[in-house]
Design an enzyme around this catalytic site. Structure first.
Site, mmCIF file in Angstrom:
data_model
loop_
_atom_site.group_PDB
_atom_site.id
_atom_site.type_symbol
_atom_site.label_atom_id
_atom_site.label_comp_id
_atom_site.label_asym_id
_atom_site.label_seq_id
_atom_site.Cartn_x
_atom_site.Cartn_y
_atom_site.Cartn_z
ATOM 1 C CE LYS A 14 -2.188 -0.893 3.868
ATOM 2 N NZ LYS A 14 -1.656 -2.209 4.314
ATOM 3 N NE ARG A 88 -4.169 -1.576 9.690
ATOM 4 C CZ ARG A 88 -3.092 -0.976 9.167
ATOM 5 N NH1 ARG A 88 -3.112 0.307 8.903
ATOM 6 N NH2 ARG A 88 -2.015 -1.666 8.903
ATOM 7 N NE ARG A 128 7.272 -3.392 5.654
ATOM 8 C CZ ARG A 128 5.985 -3.074 5.740
ATOM 9 N NH1 ARG A 128 5.306 -2.752 4.646
ATOM 10 N NH2 ARG A 128 5.370 -3.103 6.895
ATOM 11 N NE ARG A 161 6.424 -0.784 10.075
ATOM 12 C CZ ARG A 161 5.256 -0.712 9.447
ATOM 13 N NH1 ARG A 161 5.162 -0.047 8.313
ATOM 14 N NH2 ARG A 161 4.194 -1.305 9.939
ATOM 15 N NE ARG A 172 1.932 -5.198 11.083
ATOM 16 C CZ ARG A 172 2.860 -4.727 10.254
ATOM 17 N NH1 ARG A 172 4.064 -5.229 10.252
ATOM 18 N NH2 ARG A 172 2.565 -3.747 9.432
HETATM 19 P P1 AMP Z 1 0.978 0.296 8.887
HETATM 20 O O1 AMP Z 1 2.190 1.162 8.787
HETATM 21 O O2 AMP Z 1 -0.174 0.815 8.074
HETATM 22 O O3 AMP Z 1 1.279 -1.153 8.606
HETATM 23 O O4 AMP Z 1 0.482 0.377 10.420
HETATM 24 C C1 AMP Z 1 1.303 -0.076 11.487
HETATM 25 C C2 AMP Z 1 0.442 -0.349 12.712
HETATM 26 O O5 AMP Z 1 -0.202 0.863 13.130
HETATM 27 C C3 AMP Z 1 -0.705 -1.346 12.516
HETATM 28 O O6 AMP Z 1 -0.272 -2.695 12.639
HETATM 29 C C4 AMP Z 1 -1.658 -0.926 13.642
HETATM 30 O O7 AMP Z 1 -1.208 -1.406 14.892
HETATM 31 C C5 AMP Z 1 -1.507 0.595 13.635
HETATM 32 N N1 AMP Z 1 -2.510 1.229 12.729
HETATM 33 C C6 AMP Z 1 -2.268 1.863 11.546
HETATM 34 N N2 AMP Z 1 -3.411 2.303 10.991
HETATM 35 C C7 AMP Z 1 -4.411 1.919 11.835
HETATM 36 C C8 AMP Z 1 -5.822 2.037 11.808
HETATM 37 N N3 AMP Z 1 -6.471 2.623 10.781
HETATM 38 N N4 AMP Z 1 -6.540 1.528 12.851
HETATM 39 C C9 AMP Z 1 -5.926 0.927 13.908
HETATM 40 N N5 AMP Z 1 -4.585 0.764 13.985
HETATM 41 C C10 AMP Z 1 -3.834 1.250 12.956
#
Ligand code: AMP
Length: 215
Positions: A14, A88, A128, A161, A172
């Site tokens: 994404k 999400r 990654r 990360r 996740r």
């Molecule tokens: P990402 O960088 O999008 O993979 O997000 C990393 C982490 O941030 C996710 O695994 C969640 O723990 C948290 N997170 C990001 N976006 C959301 C969201 N819309 N709702 C809840 N948690 C989020």
């Protein structure tokens, strides 16, 4: 003002595709993951709360994320935005439409679903690398930076990360299946969704997304 949503499993690409859309159309990239990591690096109260959930591979509460997004939506100045990692949950999806109607008098224009399997996710996230400043993603094998350990875009250091380690990646993915998968059906039902194969070459995925955005 165009409003796009990118939805897909963790590691589906994404963020990488959002950056391509931003370069081509000049839209603003809105990533809740990046916003939360920024809060964590500033050690804010919100960041401390979010870190617990992120490190455990769980979602941060709807209340925190929706509040953050509401503030963000009020500041967008470009001709469009790409939402990456939000919504999400079904509650976030419903609230997003309400906020957009209130702020811009319109709903989402298009939802792009980047469709990948669990095997692909695990494979990708195992290698990654992420830019410590702009958040761009690379891969040790499939999408290498020009210079090892350094971001092509801004020359900053790349890092792994904390939530990209194997146990958290599985968690996740489970969280995604439980909470986010129903959001895909929700947007399909609203006739907003384009389903794009996320396991082909990165440049081909970008091409498919661009043709889907010619609306
Ligand atoms: P990402 O960088 O999008 O993979 O997000 C990393 C982490 O941030 C996710 O695994 C969640 O723990 C948290 N997170 C990001 N976006 C959301 C969201 N819309 N709702 C809840 N948690 C989020």
């Amino acid at each position: 003002m165009k409003i796009l949503v990118l939805i897909g499993a963790p590691g589906s690409g994404k963020g990488t595709q959002a950056k391509q859309i931003v370069d081509k159309y000049g839209y603003e990239h809105v990533s809740t993951g990046d916003m939360l990591r920024e809060e964590i690096s500033q050690k804010s109260l919100l960041g401390l709360e979010a870190k617990k959930a992120i490190d455990a591979g769980q979602l941060v509460s709807d209340e925190i994320v929706i509040g953050m997004m509401k503030t963000k939506l009020q500041t967008i100045k470009s001709n469009g935005c790409v939402l990456d990692g939000f919504p999400r949950t079904l509650a976030q999806a419903e609230k997003l439409s309400k906020m957009l109607i209130e702020e811009y008098n319109k709903d989402i224009d298009k939802v792009i679903y980047i469709n990948v399997s669990l095997n692909a996710v695990i494979d990708r996230m195992a290698g990654r690398l992420t830019c410590s400043v702009c958040g761009a993603s690379y891969h040790k094998i499939y999408n290498m930076p020009l210079v090892e350990g350094v971001c092509d875009l801004d020359g900053s250091k790349l890092y792994v990360r904390e939530d990209d380690v194997a146990e958290v990646v599985h968690k996740r993915f489970d969280t995604y299946m439980l909470n986010t998968f129903p959001v895909i059906a929700y947007y399909k039902h609203k006739n907003l969704l384009d389903d794009i194969d996320g396991e082909i070459e990165i440049a081909k995925i970008t091409e498919k997304i661009f043709s889907s955005l010619e609306f």
